[in-house]
Each structure stands twice: as structure tokens, then as C-alpha cells.
Design an enzyme around this catalytic site. Structure first.
Site, mmCIF file in Angstrom:
data_model
loop_
_atom_site.group_PDB
_atom_site.id
_atom_site.type_symbol
_atom_site.label_atom_id
_atom_site.label_comp_id
_atom_site.label_asym_id
_atom_site.label_seq_id
_atom_site.Cartn_x
_atom_site.Cartn_y
_atom_site.Cartn_z
ATOM 1 N N LYS A 187 7.341 -8.198 7.801
ATOM 2 C CA LYS A 187 6.714 -7.323 6.809
ATOM 3 C C LYS A 187 7.695 -6.247 6.352
ATOM 4 O O LYS A 187 7.912 -6.049 5.147
ATOM 5 C CB LYS A 187 5.452 -6.671 7.377
ATOM 6 C CG LYS A 187 4.710 -5.821 6.365
ATOM 7 C CD LYS A 187 3.671 -4.932 7.016
ATOM 8 C CE LYS A 187 4.320 -3.688 7.585
ATOM 9 N NZ LYS A 187 3.338 -2.681 8.023
ATOM 10 N N ASP A 205 0.607 -6.488 4.714
ATOM 11 C CA ASP A 205 0.086 -5.397 5.534
ATOM 12 C C ASP A 205 -1.422 -5.560 5.680
ATOM 13 O O ASP A 205 -1.992 -6.581 5.277
ATOM 14 C CB ASP A 205 0.470 -4.033 4.937
ATOM 15 C CG ASP A 205 -0.314 -3.685 3.684
ATOM 16 O OD1 ASP A 205 -1.009 -4.572 3.131
ATOM 17 O OD2 ASP A 205 -0.249 -2.525 3.242
#
Length: 319
Positions: A187, A205
Site C-alpha cells: 500500500k 487502504d
């Protein structure tokens, strides 16, 4: 980007008024059934009267073909691009090093709190060399407002040491190198690649995970599988902006506990319409950041955001 989100956001000029959504002659029956909200309901800006929409039928298991799913997903992204034409990473940064550090710090806190904290950090430790040689206790004191400050201190000083020792003090521009840095997963790596190097990536997220499941783009729960499933619906060139659009919508309108369905510009395309407040007036009161008339998360936002009426967030301790 931060794992959590809090209210805020300056009064932003309404996005360019859109024409009523036209039905695609090639759309599936389930997609057509979703097109039920009149043109007066389009848009989410405060003060714009919205009419309730029926719950969309488009995402029911077995009711949507792969082709219809791709069309609906891309249509949602186009709609969000019109609502948030100024969408951008909500972490303040001036170079790849600042972005990777800020993104690591954003775990389990808001981007706003990170932005209020990093000015002092980067003023004292502007380079990887400086942060790698820093006294951990002094770094901890600066990072205390972000929570989990001891673990975050280990991560940012550790990644700085690796940058100095293995990459000549420069943040690498490859995924396989970035994920070797302490505290950096896929991420964080995609945030850096997409926003510091212009290389497409999907940032999965908590907001992204929540919305793509609400929209029935995927039923996966593992971030890597979500990344693969959603990535397959869009051209690679769309991935970075798609991430911004989805995350911005999750922070401003499609909240975890109280989504503002009655103020949502993509309600006709959403299988989860009705999970939140559908009354337009009540829904508008749930809007956050610039959609709700409050400052955004960045102390130094891009000019496009300011031009659209957004206001900078206050520094730490102000107000």
C-alpha cells in the site's frame, strides 16, 4: 494514506454541473434498473436538493455480467472524477523521501495529524542521512501526536538507514525495492510510486476496501486480492487517480458507519444505496472536509484544490 479519517474540509466550489446521466444503450438490464434518480439528485454539494433514489439492483450476486460490472465500475470512476477533479494525495510532501516517511506515519491515524507533525520532523531531519543518525528519543517526542510513536520511530529511522546504506540516500522507484524498507508494504509503496514517480498503482487502504465491496466490485477481503480484482476492471493508467477518487469519496461521503447516501452523486450506480442516511437534508449534514465546509487535511494543498475553494488545514496546536 491514513487508515482512519476524521471530519474537516474547506468550502469548495461546486464541481462543474453535469448533464443528467444518460443510459448506455449497451448496458445490462441490471445497470439500467439502477438509473432511477432524477437529474436533480445529481451532485453532492451542500445546498443542492437531492431526490431519494431506489436501492440499485446492479450488484446483486448473479445479477451482473462481467461486462456490465466493468462498465459500471468505470462509470463510477468517471462520475467521481467530475465530483473530485482536484483529488490528490492528502499527505504534505515535497520529495519522495518525505512522502514515504509521511505514508508510514499515517498508519492508524489521520493524514491531517501526520501533516501537522511532519513539518517539525523534516525541519530537524531533512534527509535520510539526518534521520538515520537521529536520537530515537528525540524522534519519538516529535512523532508522539501520531500514535504508536515508538514503532513509527523504529520504522522511519530504519528505512532511512536502509536508504543510506543500500540506495545511496535516494528513495527507489521500484516496487520490489520499496517493500524492502522497514514499515513499507505494498500500500505504502504504491502511494509513493503513483504520487512521487508517476507509476500507476492501486492504494488499498481501509476506505478503498470498504467502498469496492459496497459497490460489489469484488468480495475479496485480502488487500492483495482486492488490488488484483479491482485492477483488472480498469486500464493500468487509471489506477492512481482511481485510488484518489475512491479514497476521497470514502472520507467525504461514503463513511464507514454513516454513509451519506442521500447526498451521494453515484447513488443510482450503488448496490448498497440505503445502508446510510437517504434523506437529502440529513445526509448533507454528514458530509466531511470541503464537501461539508471544513478545512481539508493538508497544510499545503495543491493549487488546484485552493482554486476550487478548498482551505488549508491548521497547523498543530492552532485553534
Amino acid at each position: 494514506m491514513g487508515e482512519q479519517s476524521s471530519g474537516g474540509g474547506g468550502e469548495t466550489a461546486k464541481p462543474t454541473k453535469k448533464a443528467p446521466v444518460k443510459k448506455d444503450s449497451t448496458a445490462s438490464a441490471s445497470e439500467a434498473a439502477a438509473e432511477v434518480r432524477p437529474a436533480s439528485a445529481q451532485g453532492s454539494a451542500p445546498g443542492k436538493k437531492a431526490a431519494p433514489a431506489r436501492k440499485a439492483a446492479a450488484g446483486r450476486p448473479g445479477a451482473e455480467s462481467r461486462t456490465a460490472l466493468v462498465r459500471r465500475a468505470r462509470r463510477i470512476n468517471r462520475e467521481l472524477a467530475e465530483v473530485y477533479p482536484y483529488a490528490h494525495p492528502e499527505l504534505d510532501f515535497e520529495n519522495p523521501f518525505q512522502l514515504v516517511v509521511a505514508t508510514v506515519l499515517s498508519a492508524q491515524t489521520t493524514d491531517l495529524r501526520v501533516n501537522q507533525t511532519t513539518p517539525a520532523l523534516f525541519a530537524k531531519y531533512p534527509t535520510p542521512e539526518d534521520l538515520a543518525a537521529a536520537n530515537p528519543e528525540e524522534v519519538e517526542e516529535i512523532l508522539r501526536p501520531t500514535g504508536f510513536f515508538r514503532a513509527k520511530t523504529r520504522s522511519v529511522t530504519g528505512l532511512s538507514k536502509v536508504l543510506v546504506e543500500e540506495f545511496g540516500g535516494e528513495v527507489p522507484g521500484r516496487l520490489e525495492d520499496l517493500v524492502k524498507l522497514p514499515g513499507v508494504g505494498r500500500k505504502t509503496a504504491f502511494v509513493v510510486l503513483g504520487n512521487a514517480f508517476g507509476r500507476p498503482g492501486i492504494t488499498v487502504d481501509t476506505h478503498f476496501q470498504r467502498l469496492v465491496r459496497r459497490w460489489k466490485w469484488t468480495e475479496e477481503t485480502d488487500p492483495d486480492k482486492i488490488e488484483a480484482a479491482v485492477g483488472a476492471l480498469f486500464p493500468k493508467s487509471d489506477w492512481t487517480d482511481l485510488s484518489h477518487h475512491v479514497i476521497w469519496h470514502g472520507r467525504r461521503i461514503c463513511h464507514a458507519r454513516k454513509p451519506a447516501c442521500g447526498a451521494c452523486p453515484i447513488a443510482p450506480l450503488c448496490p448498497a444505496y440505503g445502508e446510510g442516511e437517504t434523506d437529502p437534508e440529513k445526509a448533507r449534514k454528514l458530509l466531511k472536509y470541503e464537501k461539508g465546509g471544513f478545512p481539508g487535511q493538508r497544510l499545503n494543498p495543491p493549487q488546484a484544490y485552493l482554486d476550487a475553494g478548498g482551505r488549508p488545514a491548521p497547523p498543530l496546536g492552532a485553534g
